[in-house]
Design an enzyme around this catalytic site. Structure first.
Site, PDB file in Angstrom:
ATOM      1  N   ASP A  87      50.007 -52.438 -56.052  1.00 11.69           N
ATOM      2  CA  ASP A  87      49.356 -53.213 -55.406  1.00 11.69           C
ATOM      3  C   ASP A  87      49.838 -53.043 -53.548  1.00 11.69           C
ATOM      4  OD1 ASP A  87      52.085 -53.852 -55.198  1.00 11.69           O
ATOM      5  OD2 ASP A  87      51.702 -55.697 -55.678  1.00 11.69           O
ATOM      6  N   THR A  94      52.923 -56.724 -45.717  1.00  6.34           N
ATOM      7  CA  THR A  94      52.393 -57.227 -47.049  1.00  6.34           C
ATOM      8  C   THR A  94      53.952 -58.949 -47.885  1.00  6.34           C
ATOM      9  OG1 THR A  94      52.622 -57.053 -49.655  1.00  6.34           O
ATOM     10  CG2 THR A  94      54.217 -55.777 -48.036  1.00  6.34           C
ATOM     11  N   GLU A 139      61.597 -53.877 -51.373  1.00  6.23           N
ATOM     12  CA  GLU A 139      62.172 -55.312 -51.246  1.00  6.23           C
ATOM     13  C   GLU A 139      62.969 -56.389 -49.516  1.00  6.23           C
ATOM     14  OE1 GLU A 139      60.492 -57.063 -53.166  1.00  6.23           O
ATOM     15  OE2 GLU A 139      60.441 -57.270 -54.356  1.00  6.23           O
ATOM     16  N   ARG A 159      61.232 -57.721 -46.980  1.00  8.22           N
ATOM     17  CA  ARG A 159      61.559 -58.859 -46.422  1.00  8.22           C
ATOM     18  C   ARG A 159      62.391 -59.496 -45.076  1.00  8.22           C
ATOM     19  NH1 ARG A 159      62.035 -62.058 -52.255  1.00  8.22           N
ATOM     20  NH2 ARG A 159      60.596 -60.577 -53.754  1.00  8.22           N
TER      21      ARG A 159
HETATM   22  C1  DMJ Z   1      56.176 -60.512 -52.013  1.00  5.68           C
HETATM   23  O1  DMJ Z   1      57.609 -60.124 -52.306  1.00  5.68           O
HETATM   24  C2  DMJ Z   1      55.421 -59.681 -51.258  1.00  5.68           C
HETATM   25  O2  DMJ Z   1      54.198 -59.910 -51.594  1.00  5.68           O
HETATM   26  C3  DMJ Z   1      55.114 -58.198 -52.388  1.00  5.68           C
HETATM   27  O3  DMJ Z   1      53.913 -57.583 -51.818  1.00  5.68           O
HETATM   28  C4  DMJ Z   1      54.445 -58.346 -53.954  1.00  5.68           C
HETATM   29  N1  DMJ Z   1      55.001 -59.912 -54.318  1.00  5.68           N
HETATM   30  C5  DMJ Z   1      55.759 -61.220 -53.693  1.00  5.68           C
HETATM   31  C6  DMJ Z   1      55.260 -61.632 -54.068  1.00  5.68           C
HETATM   32  O4  DMJ Z   1      53.745 -61.872 -55.196  1.00  5.68           O
END
Ligand code: DMJ
Length: 676
Positions: free
Chosen positions: A376, A637, A227, A231
């Protein structure tokens, strides 16, 4: 200070034809409030202690967090898409709760609370004019894009007013909370590049000043490796990229507070990366789930037998590779690349991986295979790694193709009544029964499949290439079908906003994948309509966390196919967010704990990815195509754009796949399993 030794940042003339909206509103001006067609029910929590976070605490209690276990307010993987499962409590406790509720009810009743519907007049949301004005004759997409900017401004300004500097914002109680004592810039850094793209200069200036003066990674704090990378590091790197690539957007003057030091974003990203590198100091090289920032030290997950999430371990590559390219420090590259080799050396069947992996041994834990939470972005980063280095590393194309083939073979199936295409799960491994459910998270797939098929060109352009194949054609078809299903997940809900998880009623046995599966084009609004019989949402899954994956895919599908329907769906989704998640009193927007009733039940949390992703994808969906051209960059992502680049003499793919037989089975794998 860090320069740009590889001259990655040429200025783009392509962009000039777009007209980013000027930043007219000062952040301290009262924001516009938002119309709400339906009255909303707001459950306002009691005052929160400074570092408390009810949502996170709840998640930690319920899921025993892979990364945090709630010990230190550690940012955790939020994507455990399960609803609240009440714990068995002693009877006397329940009794006490019932008694308390009765007293509260009586007091509220006698004070006349219920006669005003729980919302005083001044709390009522104001009218957001355009929501109620008659349908425009000709659709003006620039205007629609401006409304997205208004929603962003409303969200950001209320955060600024009530929770400035905090990592989390609770828009109903209008309070902030932190994930570490000094805060990690969670919202400010994540939202920064969206504001740049929207040309919101004064807000970017505020954010930059905060980053310059307040943000420090020197904190004795455990953070989630993934995370924090996607982010914070992703947000800073992207801010660096955009401010160099599009210098006219949200341009700061040299003497602006905090503008001193042109490499602020990159300096901060590098400092953070050096600390996060501690995660890779495991016996295998697979990163630990968490890192202590001050100690530069990796920490195994406190649950899941210490295993890391597969998606988390394998979705750090775009960020570290870009940093390596910018700084010339090869170690960043080598560490993340090695992860890909270790993962692949397991020789998993058909490119589909279990969702946990041990940092100690580099082996997978369990057989649970899914493209939702914890699985994912492994798949997403395969094709994006291929694109990031200008298609110079065919190994990642091969991995993506193999995985997508595996998805078709083992996970794709069709619904009973209306033949919607879904991607199910194999919780006990391939060859074992399928669970026909899709996390909302899986909806990144339609867009990513289309991106893989055309490489970011439009479908029309890609079709003219000599390399265009039947397989690409079939991939585009699969992308369209899945996009349709993901949109159905929105249409199925009372608010028009998707649940966290949707289950499907599937045909057993499934129809041939070759046959035409024609889900109905339109979603009949009749509650008894046939298509609705294929969808089901369980009571624990009715929440909507403002997630981006469906609008992310709509954005890719629109750019690639040019089919206006995807833009229209995005607009309808945006209206639903405005209708059902806007908070009165300029509170911004909130997640919902129940998106399947009217008025919906609110959750009192604004996710940072609402600003970083959901609104950014909407903005891009309604913008012209030369803003962030798809074949020139990759979005990480968390929707942070990073450039594509040539590897140059310094970097090369430092690994090869182990040999496989004609069926794709790794040579020696069977013998290994037999020995075990
Ligand atoms: C985000 O932090 C990113 O897109 C991650 O890959 C998946 N979860 C959240 C959004 O749903």
């Amino acid at each position: 200070m860090i320069r740009d030794p590889f001259n990655l940042h040429r200025s783009s003339s392509a962009f000039k034809s777009t007209s980013p909206r000027p930043d007219t509103t000062q952040p301290d001006e009262p924001s516009r409030a938002v119309a709400n067609d339906f009255e909303m029910s707001f459950s306002i929590p009691k005052n929160l202690p400074a570092f408390a976070n009810p949502q996170r605490n709840l998640e930690d209690r319920v899921w025993g967090s892979g990364a945090s276990s709630g010990r230190s307010g550690l940012p955790m993987y939020k994507d455990k898409p399960y609803g609240f499962v009440p714990r068995n409590r002693p009877f006397w406790k329940r009794k006490r709760a019932v008694g308390l509720a009765a007293i509260v009810f009586t007091v509220l009743y006698w004070t006349g609370f219920f006669s005003s519907g729980g919302t005083s007049k001044q709390d009522a949301p104001k009218d957001w004019g355009w929501m109620t004005s008659p349908q425009e004759e000709a659709v003006d997409w620039d205007k629609r894009r401006d409304h997205v900017v208004e929603a962003f401004e409303l969200s950001w300004d209320s955060y600024k007013r009530y929770a400035w500097g905090y990592d989390e914002y609770h828009p109903i109680s209008k309070k902030g909370s932190n994930m570490s004592p000094k805060g990690l810039g969670w919202i400010i850094v994540d939202a920064l590049d969206t504001m740049m793209l929207m040309n919101l200069t004064s807000r970017v200036q505020d954010a930059r000043e905060w980053i310059s003066k307040e943000l420090t990674w020197e904190q004795d704090q455990d953070v989630n490796t993934f995370e924090t990378t996607i982010r914070m590091m992703g947000g800073l790197l992207s801010a660096h990229y955009i401010s160099n690539e599009y210098p006219h957007l949200a341009a700061l003057k040299d003497d602006d507070e905090g503008a001193a030091g042109e490499d602020l974003y990159l300096d901060k990203a590098k400092d953070l990366a050096d600390r996060l590198m501690g995660a890779f100091d495991s016996a295998s090289g697979i990163p630990y789930a968490s890192v202590n920032l001050e100690k530069y030290e990796g920490i195994p997950s406190h649950s899941d037998m210490g295993a890391s999430s597969t998606a988390e371990a394998t979705s750090l590559q775009l960020e570290f590779k870009y940093l390596a390219k910018l700084t010339g420090e090869k170690d960043y590259w080598d560490r993340v690349e090695k992860v890909m080799k270790i993962v692949d050396d397991n020789g998993e069947q058909d490119g589909l991986l279990p969702i946990y992996i041990y940092a100690t041994s580099g082996e997978f834990r369990g057989n649970n295979i899914r493209l939702g939470s914890r699985g994912d972005s492994y798949y997403e980063y395969l094709i994006k790694q291929y694109h990031q280095t200008n298609n110079q590393e065919p190994i990642y194309r091969e991995l993506w193709d193999e995985a997508l083939q595996g998805v078709r073979k083992h996970l794709v199936t069709y619904t009973e009544n209306s033949q919607f295409t879904i991607i199910g799960e194999r919780p006990h491994g391939l060859g074992k029964p399928m669970t026909p459910k899709m996390d909302h998270l899986v909806c990144f797939m339609p867009g990513t499949i289309a991106l893989g098929a055309t490489g970011g060109l439009t479908e029309a352009e890609a079709r003219k290439l000599p390399t265009w194949s039947k397989k690409d054609e079939a991939d585009m078809e699969l992308a369209r079908e899945l996009m349709h299903t993901c949109w159905g997940m929105y249409k199925f809900m009372a608010t028009g906003l998707s649940a966290e998880i949707t289950h499907f009623n599937i045909a057993r046995p499934p129809p041939s994948s070759e046959a035409a599966h024609q889900a109905p084009k339109d979603f009949d609004a009749d509650p008894e309509a046939e298509w609705r019989k294929d969808f089901m949402v369980k009571p624990n899954d009715v929440h909507n966390l403002q997630r981006p994956e469906t609008v992310e895919s709509l954005f890719y599908m629109w750019r690639i196919t040019g089919d206006i329907r995807y833009r229209e769906w995005g607009w309808e989704m945006f209206r639903s967010f405005v209708n059902h998640t806007a908070v009165p009193n300029e509170g911004g927007f909130t997640s919902l704990s129940n998106a399947d009733i009217l008025p919906p039940k609110v959750k009192d949390n604004m996710e940072s990815f609402w600003l970083a992703e959901t609104l950014k994808y909407m903005y891009l969906l309604f913008s012209s195509d030369d803003l962030l051209p798809l074949d020139k960059m990759v979005l990480n992502t968390e929707a942070h754009p990073l450039p594509r680049f040539d590897m140059g003499p310094m970097f090369s793919t430092g690994w090869k796949r182990k040999a496989r037989d004609a069926n794709g089975v790794m040579i020696g794998k069977k013998a290994e399993e037999e020995d075990a």
